[in-house]
Every structure is written in structure tokens, then in C-alpha cells.
Design an enzyme around this catalytic site. Structure first.
Site, PDB file in Angstrom:
ATOM      1  N   HIS A 129       1.184   5.147   7.289  1.00  0.00           N
ATOM      2  CA  HIS A 129       1.230   5.504   5.870  1.00  0.00           C
ATOM      3  C   HIS A 129       1.509   6.991   5.679  1.00  0.00           C
ATOM      4  O   HIS A 129       1.081   7.811   6.486  1.00  0.00           O
ATOM      5  CB  HIS A 129      -0.102   5.163   5.195  1.00  0.00           C
ATOM      6  CG  HIS A 129      -0.426   3.710   5.200  1.00  0.00           C
ATOM      7  ND1 HIS A 129      -1.095   3.096   6.223  1.00  0.00           N
ATOM      8  CD2 HIS A 129      -0.147   2.740   4.287  1.00  0.00           C
ATOM      9  CE1 HIS A 129      -1.240   1.812   5.950  1.00  0.00           C
ATOM     10  NE2 HIS A 129      -0.668   1.572   4.792  1.00  0.00           N
ATOM     11  N   SER A 148       0.802  -1.221   0.000  1.00  0.00           N
ATOM     12  CA  SER A 148       0.000   0.000   0.000  1.00  0.00           C
ATOM     13  C   SER A 148       0.834   1.269   0.000  1.00  0.00           C
ATOM     14  O   SER A 148       0.329   2.338  -0.320  1.00  0.00           O
ATOM     15  CB  SER A 148      -0.942   0.015   1.205  1.00  0.00           C
ATOM     16  OG  SER A 148      -0.199   0.050   2.396  1.00  0.00           O
ATOM     17  N   ASN A 159       4.971  -5.564   5.337  1.00  0.00           N
ATOM     18  CA  ASN A 159       3.950  -6.414   5.957  1.00  0.00           C
ATOM     19  C   ASN A 159       4.550  -7.675   6.554  1.00  0.00           C
ATOM     20  O   ASN A 159       4.101  -8.158   7.600  1.00  0.00           O
ATOM     21  CB  ASN A 159       2.865  -6.766   4.942  1.00  0.00           C
ATOM     22  CG  ASN A 159       1.944  -5.594   4.688  1.00  0.00           C
ATOM     23  OD1 ASN A 159       1.477  -4.948   5.604  1.00  0.00           O
ATOM     24  ND2 ASN A 159       1.707  -5.303   3.419  1.00  0.00           N
TER      25      ASN A 159
END
Length: 226
Positions: free
Chosen positions: A198, A49, A114
Site C-alpha cells: 500500500h 483499500s 485483490n
């Protein structure tokens, strides 16, 4: 630059779907949409992402901002978004072949965050990244490896082992390395979304500004015929 300690409370990172990006990429692979003119230098941002643009609006994600920055320098470049939120190195390896079309001139490989946040054994992440770089080399597609660093709460041993993955693989495959994708953003709340993980639009601009010279050099080094 170290991650904030709040990473310890995050069970998983990068969980939003990116159906639109996946659809466009599928159409490109199938030939229904032409990714660029024949003389355009096509880059694929291949990652999770952080590449996909989690939580950001149209035109605010990494690939869009990188493309804009490169074009502002007069380069005829297209940067395709092959980021998938929630992806691990295992997931990336399974989709690499169809996510990176023939004719791609450079892949920015950004995966591993991740794996780290889920406590996946570093050797698993390294083996997957190694296999992806080997596949790209076999297809004669140059790569730029974007590194990740382990959160300190995972322990010194894990951190030391994980953090050495990217320099080791960059040396093995003789590919350029951007050591830490979130350099200048991690630990800066004003450059992050509310999740503390993020980048926000300003954070993306910091990432693009810092990685831009490495990308420019990779383009210059691979300007030969596609």
C-alpha cells in the site's frame, strides 16, 4: 512498472475495514447527508483499500488528497470515498448500485488487485468489471477506469492475460483509462507502507499527481447538467 516480488508472500491484500466511510456513504445514499451543493461536481472513488486509504490517517487517503488537489485548481469538486478494504471485482459488482448515488458525475473505478493477488481467473475479473461499466453506462454515469497490473510471480501467461483487461474494457466502453493505479509507487519502498503493498502518504501524493490530468480531463468532458 512491475510489482515487487514480495507480493508472492501476501495471501490477501486490503483487509482493514472502512466502517466510517461506509457509514457516510450509507447516509449519503439515504439522503441523511447531502454530499455536496447542487452545482458541485461529485466524484465517487469506487475501489478497494487503495481507494479506501488503508493504513493512512485522516485526510491522507487517495480521495481526500485528490479532492484537495482539484480544489486547489479552483474546481468545485467533491470526491466521495467508496473504497472497501479487501474488495474484489465480485464484491464491487454486488455493491455498485447502492455505493454510487444518483447524481454522481464521475466514478473512478479501481478494482482488480485483490482478484490478481488471489489468483482469480482473469476472465472472472474482466466479466465483473465489464458488468460494472455496463451498469454505470445504463445509469448515464461516466467512468474513469484505473488499471492494475499482475505481479510477475503469477507467471507470464496470467500476467499477459490480466494486464490486457483494462485497455480492452476502456476501448469497449469508450472511457478514459489510467493504465496502472500504482504507477510510480510500486517497487519504491520509500513510497509504501511497511507491507510493501500500500502507498504511504507520500505515495498517495505521487498517485494523485500522476492521475490528476486524467481526472481533470474527465471532469471537463462531463461538465454538462447532472
Amino acid at each position: 512498472m512491475a510489482f515487487k516480488h514480495r507480493f508472492a508472500a501476501a495471501p490477501a491484500l486490503f483487509v482493514a475495514p472502512v466502517l466510517f466511510s461506509a457509514l457516510i456513504l450509507f447516509l449519503v445514499v439515504c439522503g441523511a447527508v447531502s454530499p455536496a451543493r447542487a452545482d458541485t461536481f461529485t466524484i465517487v472513488g469506487f475501489g478497494d483499500s487503495l481507494t479506501a486509504g488503508y493504513g493512512l490517517g485522516p485526510g491522507q487517503g487517495f480521495t481526500d488528497r485528490l479532492q484537495a488537489a482539484l480544489r486547489a485548481k479552483g474546481l468545485d469538486v467533491t470526491v466521495a470515498n467508496a473504497g472497501v478494504s479487501g474488495d474484489t471485482t465480485s464484491g464491487g459488482l454486488s455493491r455498485l448500485d447502492w455505493s454510487v448515488p444518483d447524481g454522481t458525475r464521475l466514478v473512478i473505478l479501481e478494482l482488480g488487485a485483490n482478484d490478481m493477488l488471489r489468483g482469480v481467473a482473469p476472465d472472472i475479473a474482466e466479466n465483473n468489471l465489464d458488468a460494472m461499466l455496463a451498469k454505470l453506462k445504463q445509469r448515464n454515469i461516466p467512468a474513469l477506469l484505473a488499471g492494475m497490473r499482475a505481479a510477475p510471480n503469477l507467471g507470464a501467461d496470467y500476467q499477459k492475460t490480466f494486464d490486457t483487461i483494462y485497455p480492452r474494457l476502456a476501448a469497449k466502453y469508450a472511457v478514459p483509462l489510467y493504465p496502472f493505479f500504482l504507477d510510480g509507487v510500486s517497487g519504491h519502498p520509500d513510497l509504501q507502507l511497511e507491507d510493501g503493498l500500500h502507498p504511504n502518504p507520500k505515495g498517495v501524493d505521487v498517485i494523485v499527481e500522476r492521475i490528476l490530468p486524467v481526472v481533470e480531463k474527465a471532469i471537463a468532458d462531463n461538465r454538462g447538467p447532472s
